[in-house]
Design a protein around this motif. Structure first.
Motif, mmCIF file in Angstrom:
data_model
loop_
_atom_site.group_PDB
_atom_site.id
_atom_site.type_symbol
_atom_site.label_atom_id
_atom_site.label_comp_id
_atom_site.label_asym_id
_atom_site.label_seq_id
_atom_site.Cartn_x
_atom_site.Cartn_y
_atom_site.Cartn_z
ATOM 1 N N ARG A 117 55.906 79.843 -2.660
ATOM 2 C CA ARG A 117 54.718 78.983 -2.617
ATOM 3 C C ARG A 117 55.072 77.595 -2.094
ATOM 4 O O ARG A 117 54.373 77.023 -1.246
ATOM 5 N N ASP A 118 56.182 77.045 -2.588
ATOM 6 C CA ASP A 118 56.591 75.703 -2.158
ATOM 7 C C ASP A 118 57.034 75.699 -0.703
ATOM 8 O O ASP A 118 56.791 74.730 0.029
ATOM 9 N N ARG A 119 57.686 76.774 -0.259
ATOM 10 C CA ARG A 119 58.069 76.870 1.152
ATOM 11 C C ARG A 119 56.813 76.888 2.027
ATOM 12 O O ARG A 119 56.763 76.213 3.065
ATOM 13 N N ALA A 120 55.808 77.653 1.624
ATOM 14 C CA ALA A 120 54.573 77.729 2.396
ATOM 15 C C ALA A 120 53.900 76.359 2.481
ATOM 16 O O ALA A 120 53.369 75.981 3.532
ATOM 17 N N ALA A 121 53.946 75.601 1.384
ATOM 18 C CA ALA A 121 53.331 74.269 1.372
ATOM 19 C C ALA A 121 54.040 73.308 2.317
ATOM 20 O O ALA A 121 53.425 72.374 2.839
ATOM 21 N N ARG A 122 55.332 73.573 2.565
ATOM 22 C CA ARG A 122 56.108 72.735 3.484
ATOM 23 C C ARG A 122 56.102 73.283 4.906
ATOM 24 O O ARG A 122 56.795 72.749 5.781
ATOM 25 N N GLY A 123 55.367 74.363 5.144
ATOM 26 C CA GLY A 123 55.320 74.952 6.474
ATOM 27 C C GLY A 123 56.503 75.845 6.788
ATOM 28 O O GLY A 123 56.717 76.208 7.950
ATOM 29 N N GLN A 124 57.265 76.261 5.757
ATOM 30 C CA GLN A 124 58.400 77.154 5.942
ATOM 31 C C GLN A 124 57.977 78.581 5.596
ATOM 32 O O GLN A 124 57.332 78.815 4.572
ATOM 33 N N LYS A 125 58.359 79.525 6.424
ATOM 34 C CA LYS A 125 57.946 80.907 6.215
ATOM 35 C C LYS A 125 58.920 81.654 5.305
ATOM 36 O O LYS A 125 60.114 81.374 5.282
ATOM 37 N N THR A 126 58.369 82.617 4.584
ATOM 38 C CA THR A 126 59.152 83.580 3.812
ATOM 39 C C THR A 126 58.797 84.960 4.352
ATOM 40 O O THR A 126 57.622 85.268 4.551
#
Length: 255
Positions: A117-126
């Motif tokens: 979730r935090d990666r997505a908020a920073r524009g980082q993909k999982t």
């Protein structure tokens, strides 16, 4: 091949500084990152079985121990969900350069969802999540809510208590700080989007994280890209050969 032992990275500052043990297997991506459970470590059956699969497939895989676990430094009773999330984020920052597959077991499922979730908020993909008996919000839903009034009063008065464990001769230290921090990290009070496909593996004979808890997690995730596999005779560990095969297949399916 000689085992040279884990690498160590420093996480946190001042009195909160700790050394986190990490094992990195080089290989093709997307890298698989193992996030273990409460009081477990990276030498547990599922973690080493997944590493063995990665070795055969020449896949990149990262394992690590949270602070207070396994080979890492720090005291377990000083840690919280936020500090263990910080450990995971530090490992991802240092060892992962492309969208990872996060594989979270029990508490590790909660940490994996928070990290994604935090990666997505920073524009980082999982690339995806594979969650085994995910214990999202367990401090509130599976600990605090199940304590009787006397135990709650003792926890509030003393700042901690010790609960018998089915997985260790030593009881689990449960601190008030862990409970309060867990409330700040809850995910199941509303819908949340980790920004990637999710595959949950859940045993229906799990007495630690009931399968109804997995259903609650599914209801909070986007319907698109979410898969739940219920294993009717599966327990919490899901470490039998057939369970490991399902785990590997779920990871390979996302990879």
């Amino acid at each position: 091949m000689t085992d040279t032992g884990p690498d160590f990275i420093s996480v946190g500052d001042g009195d909160a500084a700790r050394q986190i043990a990490v094992r990195m297997r080089e290989g093709a991506g997307p890298p698989v990152v193992w996030l273990g459970g409460f009081r477990s470590d990276m030498t547990a059956t599922k973690a080493t079985s997944l590493d063995a699969w990665a070795a055969v497939q020449k896949r990149a895989l990262v394992r690590f121990d949270y602070a207070g676990h396994g080979a890492s430094g720090g005291k377990f009773a000083d840690c919280t969900i936020s500090s263990w999330l910080e450990d995971a984020q530090a490992v991802l920052t240092q060892y992962v350069s492309e969208p990872p597959i996060l594989v979270g077991s029990s508490m590790g499922g909660w940490i994996a969802c928070l990290a994604a979730r935090d990666r997505a908020a920073r524009g980082q993909k999982t690339a995806g999540l594979v969650l085994i008996a995910p214990a999202l919000d367990f401090t509130e839903d599976l600990i605090w809510s199940q304590l009787d009034e006397a135990a709650r009063a003792a926890l509030l008065r003393d700042g901690g208590l010790r609960r018998p464990s089915d997985y260790s001769p030593e009881p689990d230290p449960i601190t008030l700080a862990l409970i309060e921090d867990g409330r700040r990290n809850r995910l199941l009070t509303q819908a949340f989007d980790p920004g990637c496909p999710v595959h949950i593996l859940q045993g229906m004979r799990d007495s630690d994280v009931p399968y109804t808890h997995a259903l609650k997690t599914v209801w909070r995730l986007p319907a698109e890209g979410t898969v739940l596999t219920l294993i009717a005779d599966g327990d919490h560990r899901l470490s039998r050969p057939q369970d490991i095969a399902r785990l590997v297949a779920a990871v390979a399916g996302i990879a």
